[in-house]
Design a protein around this motif. Structure first.
Motif, PDB file in Angstrom:
ATOM      1  N   GLU A 119       6.818  -7.416   9.533  1.00 39.45           N
ATOM      2  CA  GLU A 119       6.956  -6.747   8.233  1.00 39.45           C
ATOM      3  C   GLU A 119       6.818  -7.757   7.096  1.00 39.45           C
ATOM      4  N   ARG A 120       7.432  -8.916   7.239  1.00 36.38           N
ATOM      5  CA  ARG A 120       7.283  -9.953   6.201  1.00 36.38           C
ATOM      6  C   ARG A 120       5.816 -10.349   6.038  1.00 36.38           C
ATOM      7  N   ASN A 121       5.123 -10.502   7.175  1.00 36.29           N
ATOM      8  CA  ASN A 121       3.705 -10.875   7.112  1.00 36.29           C
ATOM      9  C   ASN A 121       2.867  -9.751   6.498  1.00 36.29           C
ATOM     10  N   ALA A 122       3.203  -8.521   6.826  1.00 38.68           N
ATOM     11  CA  ALA A 122       2.472  -7.386   6.260  1.00 38.68           C
ATOM     12  C   ALA A 122       2.654  -7.322   4.750  1.00 38.68           C
ATOM     13  N   ASN A 123       3.886  -7.546   4.290  1.00 35.75           N
ATOM     14  CA  ASN A 123       4.147  -7.554   2.848  1.00 35.75           C
ATOM     15  C   ASN A 123       3.325  -8.634   2.156  1.00 35.75           C
ATOM     16  N   ARG A 124       3.258  -9.789   2.788  1.00 36.63           N
ATOM     17  CA  ARG A 124       2.475 -10.896   2.214  1.00 36.63           C
ATOM     18  C   ARG A 124       1.001 -10.529   2.125  1.00 36.63           C
ATOM     19  N   LEU A 125       0.457  -9.966   3.204  1.00 35.72           N
ATOM     20  CA  LEU A 125      -0.965  -9.580   3.223  1.00 35.72           C
ATOM     21  C   LEU A 125      -1.268  -8.536   2.152  1.00 35.72           C
ATOM     22  N   LEU A 126      -0.391  -7.550   2.023  1.00 30.50           N
ATOM     23  CA  LEU A 126      -0.638  -6.459   1.085  1.00 30.50           C
ATOM     24  C   LEU A 126      -0.486  -6.904  -0.367  1.00 30.50           C
ATOM     25  N   GLN A 127       0.451  -7.788  -0.634  1.00 25.89           N
ATOM     26  CA  GLN A 127       0.595  -8.319  -1.991  1.00 25.89           C
ATOM     27  C   GLN A 127      -0.639  -9.100  -2.396  1.00 25.89           C
ATOM     28  N   LYS A 128      -1.204  -9.821  -1.450  1.00 24.71           N
ATOM     29  CA  LYS A 128      -2.416 -10.596  -1.732  1.00 24.71           C
ATOM     30  C   LYS A 128      -3.613  -9.664  -1.932  1.00 24.71           C
ATOM     31  N   ALA A 129      -3.734  -8.629  -1.110  1.00 28.93           N
ATOM     32  CA  ALA A 129      -4.899  -7.731  -1.185  1.00 28.93           C
ATOM     33  C   ALA A 129      -4.853  -6.833  -2.416  1.00 28.93           C
ATOM     34  N   GLN A 130      -3.655  -6.374  -2.807  1.00 28.90           N
ATOM     35  CA  GLN A 130      -3.498  -5.490  -3.973  1.00 28.90           C
ATOM     36  C   GLN A 130      -4.402  -4.260  -3.879  1.00 28.90           C
ATOM     37  N   SER A 131      -4.393  -3.624  -2.720  1.00 28.53           N
ATOM     38  CA  SER A 131      -5.202  -2.426  -2.502  1.00 28.53           C
ATOM     39  C   SER A 131      -4.298  -1.267  -2.113  1.00 28.53           C
ATOM     40  N   SER A 132      -4.276  -0.218  -2.915  1.00 30.32           N
ATOM     41  CA  SER A 132      -3.445   0.942  -2.596  1.00 30.32           C
ATOM     42  C   SER A 132      -3.938   1.643  -1.336  1.00 30.32           C
ATOM     43  N   ARG A 133      -5.275   1.630  -1.114  1.00 38.11           N
ATOM     44  CA  ARG A 133      -5.815   2.242   0.110  1.00 38.11           C
ATOM     45  C   ARG A 133      -5.339   1.490   1.348  1.00 38.11           C
ATOM     46  N   LEU A 134      -5.303   0.168   1.253  1.00 39.12           N
ATOM     47  CA  LEU A 134      -4.841  -0.646   2.377  1.00 39.12           C
ATOM     48  C   LEU A 134      -3.342  -0.423   2.605  1.00 39.12           C
ATOM     49  N   LEU A 135      -2.568  -0.344   1.509  1.00 44.16           N
ATOM     50  CA  LEU A 135      -1.132  -0.073   1.636  1.00 44.16           C
ATOM     51  C   LEU A 135      -0.908   1.282   2.295  1.00 44.16           C
ATOM     52  N   GLU A 136      -1.708   2.258   1.923  1.00 53.02           N
ATOM     53  CA  GLU A 136      -1.603   3.591   2.524  1.00 53.02           C
ATOM     54  C   GLU A 136      -1.845   3.527   4.032  1.00 53.02           C
TER      55      GLU A 136
END
Length: 479
Positions: free
Chosen positions: A18-35
């Motif tokens: 989960e920590r790694n996922a949060n890091r990846l998503l913060q870097k990507a800044q993509s709502s589609r990817l977060l979804e």
């Protein structure tokens, strides 16, 4: 499924993931990817990831993210192997020991499946992004070319061929190359002319240059090795003849808009998009559609359009190939998904291949007659339509004759009869009847060939009557 229902080993691994996922998503800044991540995380933890998205980009490095997920899968499998080794090392395992080993194994199988599904979803999101980017790339490219043309005009930037006033551009059709025009242009060219062939993998080294000269009253065409040596020739220095450009598209089946954009870019680099140079377009088959599109996009620079065998209307064979691609590819040796990066805004003008949307010559001939674009142009930009009306536009049709027998109750007649088709495109479509008063001349030429595999359509560019037409048009327009 929440943390307290799991074995502690799995819980600890998921906290790290989960920590790694949060890091990846913060870097990507993509709502589609977060979804995509949240869909998986809800199935795992009954909650979404607490990641703030302050922007919404349309690109990310999918390979890096999937590589990270592969590491997560590796963590889970190592945990499963460790649990199995520990269980086997116990001399007298209790039911609790057995249950823990089984729980870890079942959770690893379930979570691995979830992660594999996430990777597949990421592939789909990436493909959706690629499709969206390609939809907007074409108008951006066209706009950048227009800016470049304007810059060159305002700043009097000259290219290697800027001083040529009379230029002919020859554009081939679908599933074709410049070979057909290569022969007919050689026959039509005159003393003092220069022939330039732009091949598919275009770079300066792959371009072919030829000069046309008379030796003892006989026309001779000589190849010149490279642009620098061409500049030393009399034909280039005097620039009294015509420049013939045999243009080969980057992709055999690319959409006419992609051809127009690419051709404009190349001609501008050569210095041929200027106030003095007048371009005479020649197109065979779908190359006629490509030529018409270029004229619609750059009407101030096109003087005439001459086509033969062009399907100005929707085309039955093109439509069938587009709808039944597997059959056209295997049975007829076509390459129906061959395309460039151009993607039509109109979804009806697209097809799909393993998630990749594309628009090419087949989708165009299936979905849209040229008259539709002309009608839109007439409404949206009547000035450009008026410029098309002033152009000399010749739509030649090829036909053939064959031995036929006619029967009636009173007599039997045999002999050669005219077939009002070149086996591929109807005469009405070749003549551009749907384009109304835009077409000035509609000649017809008898061509060789028969049937689909050796149709008259194939032989049209080399037909002697069409070569004469090329010669006549070039002479008339230069005068």
């Amino acid at each position: 499924m929440a943390y307290y229902n799991r074995e502690q080993e799995i819980t600890n691994i998921l906290k790290t993931h989960e920590r790694n996922a949060n890091r990846l998503l913060q870097k990507a800044q993509s709502s589609r990817l977060l979804e995509a991540f949240n869909t998986i995380w809800v199935s795992i933890e009954n909650r979404e990831l607490p990641v703030p998205i302050s922007s919404n980009v349309m690109t990310f490095n999918a390979d890096d993210i999937k590589s990270e997920i592969d590491e997560w899968i590796k963590d889970l499998k190592e945990c499963q192997e460790n649990a199995q080794r520990k269980f086997k090392s116990i001399e007298d395992p209790s039911p609790e020991d057995q249950s823990k080993c089984n729980n870890i194994s079942s959770e690893v199988i379930l979570l691995t499946s979830r992660y594999e599904g996430l990777k597949n979803t990421i592939d789909q999101v990436e493909q959706d992004f690629n499709n969206a980017v390609r939809t907007h790339r074409a108008p951006m490219r066209e706009a950048l070319t227009d800016i470049s043309i304007l810059y060159n005009s305002v700043n009097h930037v000259k290219g290697d061929f800027s001083d040529y006033k009379n230029v002919s551009v020859y554009v081939h059709g679908i599933e074709d190359s410049g070979d057909g025009f290569n022969e007919s242009v050689r026959n039509a060219a005159k003393d003092g002319d220069i022939i330039l062939r732009i091949n598919r993998d275009d770079d300066e080294e792959s371009r072919e240059y030829y000069i046309v000269t008379l030796i003892k009253g006989e026309k001779v065409i000589k190849k010149v090795e490279g642009l620098n040596k061409l500049k030393d020739t009399e034909q280039y220095k005097e620039k009294m003849g015509r420049l013939h450009i045999i243009y080969e598209t980057g992709k055999v089946n690319e959409h006419r808009q992609e051809t127009s954009d690419d051709l404009a870019e190349k001609l501008n680099e050569m210095g041929l998009i200027n106030e003095k140079t007048k371009i005479d377009m020649f197109g065979h088959s779908y190359g006629g559609r490509r030529s018409m599109q270029f004229a619609m996009d750059y009407p101030d620079h096109v003087r005439s359009i001459t086509t033969i065998g062009t399907p100005y209307d929707t085309n039955i064979l093109g439509s069938q190939a587009n709808k039944h691609r597997w059959l056209a590819d295997k049975a007829a040796g076509r390459d129906t998904t061959n395309t460039s990066d151009y993607l039509d805004f109109n979804e009806d003008n697209r097809n799909n291949d393993d998630g990749k949307d594309y628009s090419n010559a087949y989708t165009d001939m299936d979905s849209e007659a040229m008259s539709e674009d002309i009608h839109h142009l007439k409404s949206a930009n009547p000035e450009v339509y008026q410029k098309l009306q002033k152009m000399d536009i010749t739509a030649a049709a090829g036909y053939r004759t064959e031995d036929t027998v006619s029967f009636s109750p009173y007599y039997t007649a045999s002999g050669k009869h005219r077939i009002s088709s070149d086996d591929i495109v109807s005469v009405e479509s070749q003549h551009g009847d749907i384009l109304g008063d835009l077409i000035d001349e509609k000649p017809e030429f008898e061509v060789e060939g028969s049937g689909i595999t050796d149709s008259g359509h194939i032989h049209e560019t080399n037909d002697s009557d069409f070569v004469d037409l090329i010669r006549d048009v070039n002479k008339k327009e230069a005068e």
